[in-house]
Scaffold this motif. Sequence first.
Motif, PDB file in Angstrom:
ATOM      1  N   ASN A 338       0.985  -1.406  -0.084  1.00  0.00           N
ATOM      2  CA  ASN A 338       0.026   0.025   0.114  1.00  0.00           C
ATOM      3  C   ASN A 338       0.937   1.248  -0.118  1.00  0.00           C
ATOM      4  O   ASN A 338       2.056   1.349   0.507  1.00  0.00           O
ATOM      5  N   LEU A 339       0.221   2.407  -0.506  1.00  0.00           N
ATOM      6  CA  LEU A 339       1.035   3.468  -0.645  1.00  0.00           C
ATOM      7  C   LEU A 339       0.896   4.434   0.802  1.00  0.00           C
ATOM      8  O   LEU A 339       1.869   5.179   1.105  1.00  0.00           O
ATOM      9  N   ASP A 340      -0.006   4.045   1.829  1.00  0.00           N
ATOM     10  CA  ASP A 340       0.004   4.770   2.795  1.00  0.00           C
ATOM     11  C   ASP A 340       0.693   3.886   3.682  1.00  0.00           C
ATOM     12  O   ASP A 340       0.652   2.754   4.099  1.00  0.00           O
ATOM     13  N   TYR A 341       1.760   4.635   4.291  1.00  0.00           N
ATOM     14  CA  TYR A 341       2.568   3.899   5.460  1.00  0.00           C
ATOM     15  C   TYR A 341       1.767   3.560   6.483  1.00  0.00           C
ATOM     16  O   TYR A 341       2.589   2.352   7.117  1.00  0.00           O
ATOM     17  N   MET A 342       0.604   4.023   7.041  1.00  0.00           N
ATOM     18  CA  MET A 342      -0.043   3.497   7.834  1.00  0.00           C
ATOM     19  C   MET A 342      -0.579   2.170   7.717  1.00  0.00           C
ATOM     20  O   MET A 342      -0.824   1.609   8.743  1.00  0.00           O
ATOM     21  N   GLN A 343      -0.879   1.819   6.675  1.00  0.00           N
ATOM     22  CA  GLN A 343      -1.718   0.530   6.227  1.00  0.00           C
ATOM     23  C   GLN A 343      -0.694  -0.559   5.370  1.00  0.00           C
ATOM     24  O   GLN A 343      -0.781  -1.654   5.271  1.00  0.00           O
ATOM     25  N   ALA A 344       0.434   0.002   5.172  1.00  0.00           N
ATOM     26  CA  ALA A 344       1.472  -0.899   4.342  1.00  0.00           C
ATOM     27  C   ALA A 344       2.177  -1.935   4.899  1.00  0.00           C
ATOM     28  O   ALA A 344       2.376  -1.952   6.056  1.00  0.00           O
ATOM     29  N   GLU A 345       2.392  -2.996   4.250  1.00  0.00           N
ATOM     30  CA  GLU A 345       3.205  -4.107   4.947  1.00  0.00           C
ATOM     31  C   GLU A 345       4.103  -4.316   3.796  1.00  0.00           C
ATOM     32  O   GLU A 345       4.137  -4.237   2.580  1.00  0.00           O
ATOM     33  N   ILE A 346       5.407  -4.998   4.265  1.00  0.00           N
ATOM     34  CA  ILE A 346       6.535  -5.036   3.400  1.00  0.00           C
ATOM     35  C   ILE A 346       6.373  -6.412   2.540  1.00  0.00           C
ATOM     36  O   ILE A 346       5.919  -7.512   3.245  1.00  0.00           O
TER      37      ILE A 346
END
Length: 365
Positions: A338-346
């Motif tokens: 995800n582009l949203d760092y609050m939702q992104a998983e690596i």
Amino acid sequence: MPEKISEAPPLVLVDGSSYLYRAFHSLPPLSTANGEPTGAIYGVLSMLRKLRNDYQPRQMAVIFDAKGPNFRHELYPEYKATRPAMPEDLQVQIEPLHNIIQAMGFPLLCVPGVEADDVIGTLAANAHNRGQRVVISTGDKDMAQLVNSDITLVNTMTGNVLNPETVVEKFGVAPEQIIDYLTLVGDSVDNVPGVDKVGPKTAVKWLQEYGSLDGVLQNADAIKGKVGENLKAAREHLPLSKKLVTIDCDVSLDFSPEDLEIKAADRNELHKWFRRFEFKTWLAELEDGPGSSDPAVEPEPTDADRHYETVLTKAQFDRWVERLEQAELFAFDTETTNLDYMQAEIVGISFAVQPGEAAYVPLGH
């Protein structure tokens, strides 16, 4: 209808006002060493760079609300009256951001008397009428009323894309019903009154049953209970609310989509701003990219010189860690969901020690 320009890159229209606030409130309070705020600037510029890379447009514009009231304030003086004043830390970032956007070569538009939405709607409608695809980058739900076979919305912060099908999935109504939907539910942020106690579920139910706002009003007597009483009580102000939430797609503009060609970047101007705001990665790109006067810049590697590998064993990983430890400089990047760092998983990580030689470590495949 002119022949569709289906193979051409889309016209990209960016709702700068929407992203300005979202970047300011979503990102950490970034600042320079001397305390100059940079979070909104960094967030908006990052989004613009991604849009340019993703769509490779020839025509693209960033549109902001102009200062002062617009025609909606004339219709309804209380329009947006409940909005708090712009934070000072955000206000001081606007002028530098505008300057940087223009230095990047993007047309920047602020049209007095109307909102950014109206400028975007007019340009999108003009492009649609000549068969050109349009991508509108925004986080504003009101823009869903513009969606059609040629016009798509994209939210670079969440990765969401709205086309005619996904508008129905998201809102429960078709794009051509969005104006009536917004009229019924109102907008507390813009201080636009709807029907008291009517939320999205009730509005969708009514529009699915009666087709339109006119259909709902014609059948108001059949809607019982308190919500029916509220609908009847709202009859007088709903026409005004509808005007307030309707994007004007017929604004008189002294430019057209054809005038929005992206220009060459002003590298000297960008260098000045990136240094001031301590955007070190972008500054390095300027100094090391095309046009750099550094004689040590190496030529682009040929196919024969390139070596890329996927790291699947511990032995491979240990070898790369050793190379990274010994390297004077290396590049590192992450692949996320995800582009949203609050939702992104690596999903994975990648690194390179020199041009044409890199490795990828899959983590979430």
